[in-house]
Design a protein around this motif. Sequence first.
Motif, PDB file in Angstrom:
ATOM      1  N   ALA A  21       0.948  -1.307   0.201  1.00 36.45           N
ATOM      2  CA  ALA A  21       0.089  -0.211   0.093  1.00 36.45           C
ATOM      3  C   ALA A  21       0.584   1.157  -0.060  1.00 36.45           C
ATOM      4  O   ALA A  21       0.666   2.329  -0.608  1.00 36.45           O
ATOM      5  N   ALA A  22       2.030   1.265   0.767  1.00 37.09           N
ATOM      6  CA  ALA A  22       2.774   2.193   0.563  1.00 37.09           C
ATOM      7  C   ALA A  22       3.594   2.598  -0.481  1.00 37.09           C
ATOM      8  O   ALA A  22       3.698   3.770  -1.014  1.00 37.09           O
ATOM      9  N   ARG A  23       3.926   1.378  -1.304  1.00 38.21           N
ATOM     10  CA  ARG A  23       4.540   1.500  -2.656  1.00 38.21           C
ATOM     11  C   ARG A  23       3.564   2.065  -3.666  1.00 38.21           C
ATOM     12  O   ARG A  23       3.794   2.959  -4.399  1.00 38.21           O
ATOM     13  N   LEU A  24       2.248   1.643  -3.417  1.00 38.03           N
ATOM     14  CA  LEU A  24       1.314   2.153  -4.427  1.00 38.03           C
ATOM     15  C   LEU A  24       1.126   3.720  -4.256  1.00 38.03           C
ATOM     16  O   LEU A  24       0.974   4.440  -5.202  1.00 38.03           O
ATOM     17  N   ALA A  25       1.037   4.262  -2.967  1.00 37.83           N
ATOM     18  CA  ALA A  25       1.034   5.639  -2.680  1.00 37.83           C
ATOM     19  C   ALA A  25       2.251   6.360  -3.348  1.00 37.83           C
ATOM     20  O   ALA A  25       1.818   7.436  -3.639  1.00 37.83           O
ATOM     21  N   ARG A  26       3.340   5.763  -3.374  1.00 38.86           N
ATOM     22  CA  ARG A  26       4.567   6.537  -4.007  1.00 38.86           C
ATOM     23  C   ARG A  26       4.254   6.698  -5.327  1.00 38.86           C
ATOM     24  O   ARG A  26       4.607   7.760  -5.879  1.00 38.86           O
ATOM     25  N   THR A  27       3.951   5.672  -5.798  1.00 33.09           N
ATOM     26  CA  THR A  27       3.480   5.779  -7.254  1.00 33.09           C
ATOM     27  C   THR A  27       2.436   6.829  -7.605  1.00 33.09           C
ATOM     28  O   THR A  27       2.617   7.334  -8.821  1.00 33.09           O
ATOM     29  N   LEU A  28       1.532   6.874  -6.841  1.00 35.67           N
ATOM     30  CA  LEU A  28       0.498   7.958  -7.114  1.00 35.67           C
ATOM     31  C   LEU A  28       1.080   9.328  -6.771  1.00 35.67           C
ATOM     32  O   LEU A  28       0.803  10.195  -7.280  1.00 35.67           O
ATOM     33  N   ASP A  29       2.224   9.423  -5.822  1.00 30.63           N
ATOM     34  CA  ASP A  29       2.756  10.636  -5.881  1.00 30.63           C
ATOM     35  C   ASP A  29       3.427  11.126  -7.042  1.00 30.63           C
ATOM     36  O   ASP A  29       3.287  12.274  -7.596  1.00 30.63           O
ATOM     37  N   VAL A  30       4.184  10.080  -7.836  1.00 29.65           N
ATOM     38  CA  VAL A  30       4.570  10.539  -9.118  1.00 29.65           C
ATOM     39  C   VAL A  30       3.736  10.986 -10.221  1.00 29.65           C
ATOM     40  O   VAL A  30       3.915  12.080 -10.969  1.00 29.65           O
ATOM     41  N   PHE A  77      -7.212   0.347  -2.628  1.00 31.31           N
ATOM     42  CA  PHE A  77      -6.267   0.313  -1.526  1.00 31.31           C
ATOM     43  C   PHE A  77      -5.587   1.263  -0.871  1.00 31.31           C
ATOM     44  O   PHE A  77      -5.049   1.543  -0.062  1.00 31.31           O
ATOM     45  N   VAL A  78      -5.728   2.537  -1.731  1.00 31.59           N
ATOM     46  CA  VAL A  78      -4.971   3.851  -1.123  1.00 31.59           C
ATOM     47  C   VAL A  78      -6.090   4.865  -1.151  1.00 31.59           C
ATOM     48  O   VAL A  78      -6.852   5.070  -2.542  1.00 31.59           O
ATOM     49  N   ARG A  79      -6.507   5.644  -0.136  1.00 31.56           N
ATOM     50  CA  ARG A  79      -7.441   6.749  -0.414  1.00 31.56           C
ATOM     51  C   ARG A  79      -6.850   7.875  -1.240  1.00 31.56           C
ATOM     52  O   ARG A  79      -5.572   8.285  -1.149  1.00 31.56           O
ATOM     53  N   LEU A  80      -7.702   8.451  -2.207  1.00 32.45           N
ATOM     54  CA  LEU A  80      -7.217   9.543  -3.124  1.00 32.45           C
ATOM     55  C   LEU A  80      -7.533  10.641  -2.694  1.00 32.45           C
ATOM     56  O   LEU A  80      -7.201  11.694  -3.287  1.00 32.45           O
ATOM     57  N   ASP A  81      -7.712  11.071  -1.258  1.00 34.09           N
ATOM     58  CA  ASP A  81      -8.137  12.382  -0.779  1.00 34.09           C
ATOM     59  C   ASP A  81      -6.909  13.355  -1.038  1.00 34.09           C
ATOM     60  O   ASP A  81      -6.843  14.578  -1.318  1.00 34.09           O
ATOM     61  N   PRO A  82      -5.514  12.663  -0.557  1.00 28.50           N
ATOM     62  CA  PRO A  82      -4.391  13.527  -0.803  1.00 28.50           C
ATOM     63  C   PRO A  82      -4.055  13.860  -2.339  1.00 28.50           C
ATOM     64  O   PRO A  82      -3.114  14.702  -2.442  1.00 28.50           O
ATOM     65  N   TYR A  83      -4.714  13.461  -3.161  1.00 26.50           N
ATOM     66  CA  TYR A  83      -4.248  13.466  -4.638  1.00 26.50           C
ATOM     67  C   TYR A  83      -5.167  14.202  -5.362  1.00 26.50           C
ATOM     68  O   TYR A  83      -5.884  13.778  -6.468  1.00 26.50           O
ATOM     69  N   PRO A  84      -5.439  15.388  -5.330  1.00 25.97           N
ATOM     70  CA  PRO A  84      -6.631  16.158  -6.110  1.00 25.97           C
ATOM     71  C   PRO A  84      -6.231  16.024  -7.560  1.00 25.97           C
ATOM     72  O   PRO A  84      -7.244  15.940  -8.459  1.00 25.97           O
ATOM     73  N   ALA A  85      -4.665  16.205  -8.150  1.00 25.00           N
ATOM     74  CA  ALA A  85      -4.783  15.984  -9.485  1.00 25.00           C
ATOM     75  C   ALA A  85      -4.908  14.762 -10.098  1.00 25.00           C
ATOM     76  O   ALA A  85      -5.481  14.836 -11.194  1.00 25.00           O
ATOM     77  N   VAL A  86      -4.709  13.644  -9.494  1.00 25.17           N
ATOM     78  CA  VAL A  86      -4.870  12.505  -9.648  1.00 25.17           C
ATOM     79  C   VAL A  86      -6.538  12.189  -9.938  1.00 25.17           C
ATOM     80  O   VAL A  86      -7.034  11.768 -10.846  1.00 25.17           O
ATOM     81  N   ARG A  87      -7.192  12.669  -9.062  1.00 22.47           N
ATOM     82  CA  ARG A  87      -8.795  12.716  -9.092  1.00 22.47           C
ATOM     83  C   ARG A  87      -9.171  13.267 -10.173  1.00 22.47           C
ATOM     84  O   ARG A  87      -9.982  13.071 -10.891  1.00 22.47           O
ATOM     85  N   ASP A  88      -8.674  14.584 -10.611  1.00 18.66           N
ATOM     86  CA  ASP A  88      -9.233  15.358 -11.708  1.00 18.66           C
ATOM     87  C   ASP A  88      -8.678  14.409 -12.952  1.00 18.66           C
ATOM     88  O   ASP A  88      -9.330  14.537 -14.148  1.00 18.66           O
ATOM     89  N   TYR A  89      -7.580  14.019 -13.005  1.00 18.28           N
ATOM     90  CA  TYR A  89      -7.068  12.953 -14.106  1.00 18.28           C
ATOM     91  C   TYR A  89      -8.068  12.140 -14.388  1.00 18.28           C
ATOM     92  O   TYR A  89      -8.568  11.642 -15.403  1.00 18.28           O
ATOM     93  N   ILE A  90      -8.503  11.437 -13.317  1.00 20.88           N
ATOM     94  CA  ILE A  90      -9.430  10.398 -13.402  1.00 20.88           C
ATOM     95  C   ILE A  90     -10.929  10.761 -14.191  1.00 20.88           C
ATOM     96  O   ILE A  90     -11.247  10.135 -15.141  1.00 20.88           O
ATOM     97  N   ASP A  91     -11.223  11.954 -14.018  1.00 21.92           N
ATOM     98  CA  ASP A  91     -12.298  12.554 -14.183  1.00 21.92           C
ATOM     99  C   ASP A  91     -12.125  12.873 -15.732  1.00 21.92           C
ATOM    100  O   ASP A  91     -13.310  12.631 -16.505  1.00 21.92           O
ATOM    101  N   ARG A  92     -11.196  13.077 -16.202  1.00 20.01           N
ATOM    102  CA  ARG A  92     -10.849  13.451 -17.692  1.00 20.01           C
ATOM    103  C   ARG A  92     -10.888  12.362 -18.298  1.00 20.01           C
ATOM    104  O   ARG A  92     -11.265  12.257 -19.514  1.00 20.01           O
ATOM    105  N   ILE A  93     -10.442  11.227 -17.821  1.00 17.24           N
ATOM    106  CA  ILE A  93     -10.348   9.796 -18.421  1.00 17.24           C
ATOM    107  C   ILE A  93     -11.601   9.300 -18.725  1.00 17.24           C
ATOM    108  O   ILE A  93     -12.000   9.103 -19.654  1.00 17.24           O
TER     109      ILE A  93
END
Length: 222
Positions: free
Chosen positions: A136-145, A178-194
Motif C-alpha cells: 500500500a505504501a509503494r502504491l501511494a508512492r506511485t500515486l505521488d509520481v 487500496f489507497v485513499r485518493l483524498d491527498p491526490y486532487p490532481a489524480v482525481r481530476d485526471y481520472i475525471d478527464r479519463i
Amino acid sequence: MTEDRLCLHHVPSSRSFRVLWMLAELGMTPEIELYAIPDGSLRTTDFLEKSPAGRVPALEIDGQVIFESGAILEYLAETRPEAALGRAPGQTERVDYLQWMHFAETQASILANLNLQHVFLRDPSTKSPTVLKIEAARLARTLDVIERAVTERDWLLAGGFSAADIMLGFNLYAAPFFVRLDPYPAVRDYIDRIEARPAHAKARLMDGPQAFYSRDFYPWDS
C-alpha cells in the motif's frame, strides 16, 4: 484465425481493458471472447496457444495473435500512427512516453500483489499484514509520481493524450480500493478527464461488470 479477424480475449476489469479502450480510441470494435479467472478457462490448451502464461489480454489482429497489454498498445500505436497515440523514435517525447508505458506495469505489479492478498487468497488468514502495508505504501508512492505529473497538464505527456494514459489510466480504476485518493486532487481530476473520454465510456460498456472487488476499500490492517 482469418486475416481480417479482430478478436479480444478478455476478462472484465483486467489488464485486457487497456486493449478494449485503445481499440475504442482507434474507432475499432472487436469481437470479445470472455473468460473468468476462477473457472479454468485461461488454462485450456487453446487459450495457452494464444497466451502462454494463461493471462489476458490476447488480441487476434492483422492475421496474428499478440499477448501482453503493453506490447499490444505499442503495436496498435505504431501501426495506426494517424491516431497520434504513440511517440515514434526521434520524437521529443519518445523517452517520456516509454517510461510512462513501463511505469504503468510497475504500478500494476503492486496492484496485482494487493489483489492477490486481499481478493484472491482463498484462506483470508494467510494474508500478510506486513506485505499489505508495504505494498500500500509503494502504491501511494506511485500515486505521488502521477500527482506531480498531472498537476500542471491534462495528460502524462505535454503533447497530449497517448497510449501511456491508457496503460496507466487503467490502473487508477483499482488503486482507490487500496489507497485513499483524498491527498491526490490532481489524480482525481485526471481520472475525471479519463472517464469523460467517449472512447473510455464506450469501452466500459463493452467491458462487462467487474467480479473482483466486493468492498469499496481494503485497508492494509483489516
